[in-house]
Scaffold this motif. Structure first.
Motif, PDB file in Angstrom:
ATOM      1  N   GLY A  26       0.816  -1.206   0.000  1.00 23.70           N
ATOM      2  CA  GLY A  26       0.000   0.000   0.000  1.00 23.70           C
ATOM      3  C   GLY A  26       0.850   1.256   0.000  1.00 23.70           C
ATOM      4  O   GLY A  26       0.537   2.234  -0.676  1.00 23.70           O
ATOM      5  N   ILE A  27       1.944   1.242   0.762  1.00 23.81           N
ATOM      6  CA  ILE A  27       2.851   2.392   0.809  1.00 23.81           C
ATOM      7  C   ILE A  27       3.466   2.648  -0.562  1.00 23.81           C
ATOM      8  O   ILE A  27       3.558   3.784  -1.029  1.00 23.81           O
ATOM      9  CB  ILE A  27       3.944   2.168   1.872  1.00 23.81           C
ATOM     10  CG1 ILE A  27       3.342   2.305   3.276  1.00 23.81           C
ATOM     11  CG2 ILE A  27       5.091   3.164   1.700  1.00 23.81           C
ATOM     12  CD1 ILE A  27       4.263   1.886   4.390  1.00 23.81           C
ATOM     13  N   ILE A  28       3.885   1.567  -1.226  1.00 24.42           N
ATOM     14  CA  ILE A  28       4.462   1.720  -2.566  1.00 24.42           C
ATOM     15  C   ILE A  28       3.404   2.207  -3.547  1.00 24.42           C
ATOM     16  O   ILE A  28       3.653   3.082  -4.379  1.00 24.42           O
ATOM     17  CB  ILE A  28       5.088   0.396  -3.036  1.00 24.42           C
ATOM     18  CG1 ILE A  28       6.325   0.089  -2.190  1.00 24.42           C
ATOM     19  CG2 ILE A  28       5.471   0.469  -4.515  1.00 24.42           C
ATOM     20  CD1 ILE A  28       6.943  -1.263  -2.464  1.00 24.42           C
ATOM     21  N   GLY A  29       2.184   1.654  -3.418  1.00 15.99           N
ATOM     22  CA  GLY A  29       1.094   2.099  -4.280  1.00 15.99           C
ATOM     23  C   GLY A  29       0.759   3.558  -4.062  1.00 15.99           C
ATOM     24  O   GLY A  29       0.404   4.282  -4.992  1.00 15.99           O
ATOM     25  N   ALA A  30       0.892   4.023  -2.797  1.00 19.26           N
ATOM     26  CA  ALA A  30       0.599   5.415  -2.480  1.00 19.26           C
ATOM     27  C   ALA A  30       1.746   6.335  -2.838  1.00 19.26           C
ATOM     28  O   ALA A  30       1.573   7.545  -2.944  1.00 19.26           O
ATOM     29  CB  ALA A  30       0.281   5.543  -0.983  1.00 19.26           C
ATOM     30  N   THR A  31       2.937   5.772  -3.017  1.00 16.10           N
ATOM     31  CA  THR A  31       4.114   6.593  -3.305  1.00 16.10           C
ATOM     32  C   THR A  31       4.436   6.591  -4.793  1.00 16.10           C
ATOM     33  O   THR A  31       4.541   7.639  -5.426  1.00 16.10           O
ATOM     34  CB  THR A  31       5.327   6.102  -2.489  1.00 16.10           C
ATOM     35  OG1 THR A  31       4.973   6.092  -1.102  1.00 16.10           O
ATOM     36  CG2 THR A  31       6.518   7.006  -2.687  1.00 16.10           C
ATOM     37  N   VAL A  32       4.599   5.410  -5.381  1.00 16.62           N
ATOM     38  CA  VAL A  32       4.840   5.317  -6.821  1.00 16.62           C
ATOM     39  C   VAL A  32       3.472   5.152  -7.488  1.00 16.62           C
ATOM     40  O   VAL A  32       2.972   4.047  -7.640  1.00 16.62           O
ATOM     41  CB  VAL A  32       5.768   4.135  -7.156  1.00 16.62           C
ATOM     42  CG1 VAL A  32       6.103   4.128  -8.647  1.00 16.62           C
ATOM     43  CG2 VAL A  32       7.040   4.202  -6.331  1.00 16.62           C
ATOM     44  N   MET A  33       2.857   6.257  -7.864  1.00 11.37           N
ATOM     45  CA  MET A  33       1.465   6.221  -8.300  1.00 11.37           C
ATOM     46  C   MET A  33       1.366   6.196  -9.823  1.00 11.37           C
ATOM     47  O   MET A  33       1.938   7.058 -10.500  1.00 11.37           O
ATOM     48  CB  MET A  33       0.707   7.408  -7.736  1.00 11.37           C
ATOM     49  CG  MET A  33       0.745   7.475  -6.218  1.00 11.37           C
ATOM     50  SD  MET A  33      -0.358   8.715  -5.546  1.00 11.37           S
ATOM     51  CE  MET A  33      -1.943   7.908  -5.726  1.00 11.37           C
ATOM     52  N   PRO A  34       0.629   5.232 -10.380  1.00 10.52           N
ATOM     53  CA  PRO A  34       0.574   5.086 -11.842  1.00 10.52           C
ATOM     54  C   PRO A  34      -0.003   6.298 -12.558  1.00 10.52           C
ATOM     55  O   PRO A  34       0.490   6.688 -13.612  1.00 10.52           O
ATOM     56  CB  PRO A  34      -0.295   3.841 -12.049  1.00 10.52           C
ATOM     57  CG  PRO A  34      -1.008   3.633 -10.753  1.00 10.52           C
ATOM     58  CD  PRO A  34      -0.123   4.174  -9.692  1.00 10.52           C
ATOM     59  N   HIS A  35      -1.045   6.919 -11.997  1.00 12.87           N
ATOM     60  CA  HIS A  35      -1.659   8.036 -12.728  1.00 12.87           C
ATOM     61  C   HIS A  35      -0.712   9.218 -12.853  1.00 12.87           C
ATOM     62  O   HIS A  35      -0.741   9.947 -13.845  1.00 12.87           O
ATOM     63  CB  HIS A  35      -2.967   8.452 -12.049  1.00 12.87           C
ATOM     64  CG  HIS A  35      -2.812   9.265 -10.807  1.00 12.87           C
ATOM     65  ND1 HIS A  35      -2.326   8.728  -9.642  1.00 12.87           N
ATOM     66  CD2 HIS A  35      -3.068  10.575 -10.542  1.00 12.87           C
ATOM     67  CE1 HIS A  35      -2.300   9.675  -8.709  1.00 12.87           C
ATOM     68  NE2 HIS A  35      -2.733  10.800  -9.229  1.00 12.87           N
ATOM     69  N   SER A  57      -5.866  19.209  -2.937  1.00 11.27           N
ATOM     70  CA  SER A  57      -4.893  19.384  -4.024  1.00 11.27           C
ATOM     71  C   SER A  57      -4.713  18.109  -4.831  1.00 11.27           C
ATOM     72  O   SER A  57      -4.653  18.140  -6.066  1.00 11.27           O
ATOM     73  CB  SER A  57      -3.550  19.843  -3.456  1.00 11.27           C
ATOM     74  OG  SER A  57      -3.108  18.981  -2.432  1.00 11.27           O
ATOM     75  N   SER A  58      -4.630  16.961  -4.151  1.00 15.25           N
ATOM     76  CA  SER A  58      -4.427  15.711  -4.881  1.00 15.25           C
ATOM     77  C   SER A  58      -5.664  15.316  -5.683  1.00 15.25           C
ATOM     78  O   SER A  58      -5.560  14.661  -6.722  1.00 15.25           O
ATOM     79  CB  SER A  58      -4.028  14.576  -3.931  1.00 15.25           C
ATOM     80  OG  SER A  58      -5.011  14.377  -2.943  1.00 15.25           O
ATOM     81  N   SER A  59      -6.841  15.733  -5.213  1.00 16.16           N
ATOM     82  CA  SER A  59      -8.058  15.462  -5.980  1.00 16.16           C
ATOM     83  C   SER A  59      -8.045  16.226  -7.298  1.00 16.16           C
ATOM     84  O   SER A  59      -8.415  15.682  -8.356  1.00 16.16           O
ATOM     85  CB  SER A  59      -9.285  15.845  -5.154  1.00 16.16           C
ATOM     86  OG  SER A  59     -10.472  15.486  -5.822  1.00 16.16           O
ATOM     87  N   ALA A  60      -7.589  17.482  -7.257  1.00 16.96           N
ATOM     88  CA  ALA A  60      -7.475  18.266  -8.490  1.00 16.96           C
ATOM     89  C   ALA A  60      -6.441  17.652  -9.429  1.00 16.96           C
ATOM     90  O   ALA A  60      -6.666  17.540 -10.640  1.00 16.96           O
ATOM     91  CB  ALA A  60      -7.094  19.706  -8.158  1.00 16.96           C
ATOM     92  N   VAL A  61      -5.309  17.221  -8.869  1.00 19.71           N
ATOM     93  CA  VAL A  61      -4.260  16.604  -9.690  1.00 19.71           C
ATOM     94  C   VAL A  61      -4.755  15.285 -10.294  1.00 19.71           C
ATOM     95  O   VAL A  61      -4.461  14.977 -11.456  1.00 19.71           O
ATOM     96  CB  VAL A  61      -2.987  16.381  -8.839  1.00 19.71           C
ATOM     97  CG1 VAL A  61      -1.977  15.522  -9.588  1.00 19.71           C
ATOM     98  CG2 VAL A  61      -2.370  17.719  -8.469  1.00 19.71           C
ATOM     99  N   GLY A  62      -5.514  14.519  -9.519  1.00 17.01           N
ATOM    100  CA  GLY A  62      -6.061  13.265 -10.035  1.00 17.01           C
ATOM    101  C   GLY A  62      -7.005  13.486 -11.200  1.00 17.01           C
ATOM    102  O   GLY A  62      -7.017  12.710 -12.164  1.00 17.01           O
ATOM    103  N   THR A  63      -7.801  14.547 -11.134  1.00 22.13           N
ATOM    104  CA  THR A  63      -8.706  14.870 -12.239  1.00 22.13           C
ATOM    105  C   THR A  63      -7.916  15.247 -13.482  1.00 22.13           C
ATOM    106  O   THR A  63      -8.262  14.851 -14.604  1.00 22.13           O
ATOM    107  CB  THR A  63      -9.646  16.015 -11.834  1.00 22.13           C
ATOM    108  OG1 THR A  63     -10.365  15.650 -10.652  1.00 22.13           O
ATOM    109  CG2 THR A  63     -10.635  16.315 -12.944  1.00 22.13           C
ATOM    110  N   MET A  64      -6.838  16.021 -13.306  1.00 27.38           N
ATOM    111  CA  MET A  64      -5.974  16.358 -14.434  1.00 27.38           C
ATOM    112  C   MET A  64      -5.383  15.100 -15.069  1.00 27.38           C
ATOM    113  O   MET A  64      -5.333  14.969 -16.296  1.00 27.38           O
ATOM    114  CB  MET A  64      -4.839  17.266 -13.956  1.00 27.38           C
ATOM    115  CG  MET A  64      -5.277  18.642 -13.501  1.00 27.38           C
ATOM    116  SD  MET A  64      -3.949  19.513 -12.615  1.00 27.38           S
ATOM    117  CE  MET A  64      -2.660  19.513 -13.871  1.00 27.38           C
ATOM    118  N   ALA A  65      -4.942  14.169 -14.223  1.00 23.62           N
ATOM    119  CA  ALA A  65      -4.371  12.924 -14.741  1.00 23.62           C
ATOM    120  C   ALA A  65      -5.405  12.124 -15.516  1.00 23.62           C
ATOM    121  O   ALA A  65      -5.092  11.523 -16.555  1.00 23.62           O
ATOM    122  CB  ALA A  65      -3.824  12.084 -13.583  1.00 23.62           C
ATOM    123  N   GLY A  66      -6.646  12.128 -15.041  1.00 18.88           N
ATOM    124  CA  GLY A  66      -7.710  11.418 -15.753  1.00 18.88           C
ATOM    125  C   GLY A  66      -7.933  11.981 -17.146  1.00 18.88           C
ATOM    126  O   GLY A  66      -8.166  11.226 -18.100  1.00 18.88           O
TER     127      GLY A  66
END
Length: 416
Positions: free
Chosen positions: A203-212, A306-315
């Motif tokens: 989970g830590i790696i998934g939260a740190t090295v994030m695919p999106h 902030s991360s929600s906005a960045v996630g939308t940009m990635a989408g």
């Protein structure tokens, strides 16, 4: 800002010091917020509460992976003028591209679930409002943040930088109050404490090295600062490396602080369910005082918004890149927040859902990392910015570690 950047590229002996670097800072700052999102809060705090300082080495390793991976993604955008999904669409068979698009969208939904839940929970903790109203406020604030995109890349970069600094100050306060001991240094010696610690490590790696954000970073650098010659591309890549080092290094320090504060405050103290974010907040006041509790909730809110906005940009990058199609950003924001509303209305535990979402993210990392490593090692794609053999080998080692941890987790879950 673009003019100043091009002046540095065309006249390398001109500007010196900070004035030389500032025009190139920004893309990695936006990417770095994904490395400090509510999923990181959930996995790091749960890891510290349950296993003390044991998993600090996992955060350090994941951050070193992030430094290399995000630099490769940024360099791909500089070298090609295209983002990773666009290159996959151009060079791979159509059925494979569609498969990639579907899994990338699922990963983006898991990302958004964590970010949205985190911000809603922070509003609930700070104001006492029910989670559902926290979610409504989160939606409105995120929409407002995304409108900054209409003014160019710099206003949004500065806004994200502001959120990053808020998180940093909040965790500095908590570190000063919690005062982790010298025994924290033992956490940098690789070890596990059973299958559950491996689950959290994934989970830590998934939260740190994030695919999106691997997809997004290549889009943030493509065409941001135009280059006309190979020499300018090389200079831009070197200056961009400073951006990555500063932003990702700061994100790594924040993540280690999260786990260290949790370990110092909760581990072995008999606090039931201390890994739960709401429990952690409510327990911080009697243990460390109200300032630490408020700092925790404020950091969580800054992270979630902030991360929600960045996630939308990635989408948006994922959809446009893979299938050459886009929808209005407000519509994407609306669709991707629906799972979070469903989780809240169903009464599911926010922290458990956050940790599970990060494990899902970790399974998506190889899908983004493998094509990134393949393309950045090809001279016909990268030109003068092609990866050196040692960099490619390190990248494949990191990919093997992530895939191996995922396999071990599945084996354990199936009774192995």
């Amino acid at each position: 800002m673009t003019e100043r950047a091009q002046e540095v590229l065309t006249r390398p002996a001109g500007r010196r010091g900070l004035a030389r670097i500032v025009p190139f800072l920004g893309p990695a700052v936006i990417a770095s917020i994904a490395y400090m999102d509510p999923g990181n809060f959930a996995t790091n705090i749960q890891g510290g509460a349950q296993f003390g300082y044991t998993l600090l080495w996992v955060i350090l390793a994941a951050n070193l992976m992030a430094l290399l991976i995000q630099n490769l993604s940024a360099k791909l955008g500089i070298a090609t003028g295209k983002n990773l999904p666009e290159i996959i669409r151009e060079r791979w068979p159509r059925p494979l591209v569609w498969l990639y698009w579907i899994q990338a969208e699922l990963v983006a939904m898991a990302t958004d679930l964590a970010e949205f839940l985190g911000a809603a929970l922070a509003i609930h903790l700070l104001t006492g409002l029910p989670m559902i109203w926290g979610a409504v406020l989160t939606a409105g604030l995120t929409f407002a943040l995304l409108t900054l995109q209409k003014r160019g890349f710099r206003p949004l970069e500065l806004a994200i930088l502001g959120f990053v600094l808020v998180i940093g100050v909040a965790y500095l306060v908590q570190l000063l109050v919690a005062r982790p001991g010298a025994e924290a240094l033992r956490g940098f010696i690789p070890s596990f404490q059973g299958t559950e610690s491996v689950y959290l490590a994934v989970g830590i790696i998934g939260a740190t090295v994030m695919p999106h954000v691997i997809y997004l970073h290549s889009a943030l650098t493509q065409g941001r600062i135009p280059t006309r010659t190979d020499e300018e591309k090389i200079r831009l890549s070197r200056l961009n490396r400073i951006d990555v080092l500063l932003a990702m290094g700061f994100a790594g320090l924040i993540n280690m602080s999260m786990l260290a504060v949790s370990a110092a405050t909760f581990h072995g103290k008999g606090v039931a369910d201390a890994g739960n974010l709401e429990t952690a907040y409510r327990t911080l006041t009697p243990l460390l005082g109200p300032a630490a509790a408020v700092a925790f909730a404020v950091a969580l809110l800054a992270s979630g918004l902030s991360s929600s906005a960045v996630g939308t940009m990635a989408g948006q990058v994922i959809m446009q890149g893979f299938v050459s199609f886009s929808i209005p950003i407000w519509l994407r924001r609306t669709l991707t927040m629906l799972p979070a509303f469903a989780v809240i209305l169903a009464g599911m535990d926010a922290t458990s859902t956050l940790v599970l979402s990060q494990v899902i993210l970790s399974f998506g990392v190889p899908f983004a990392l493998v094509p990134l490593l393949l393309f950045t090692a090809r001279r016909d794609v990268m030109g003068v910015l092609v990866s050196r053999p040692l960099v490619s080998v390190l990248g494949w080692v990191f990919a093997a570690v992530i895939i191996g941890l995922n396999g071990y987790l599945l084996w354990g879950a199936l009774g192995g």
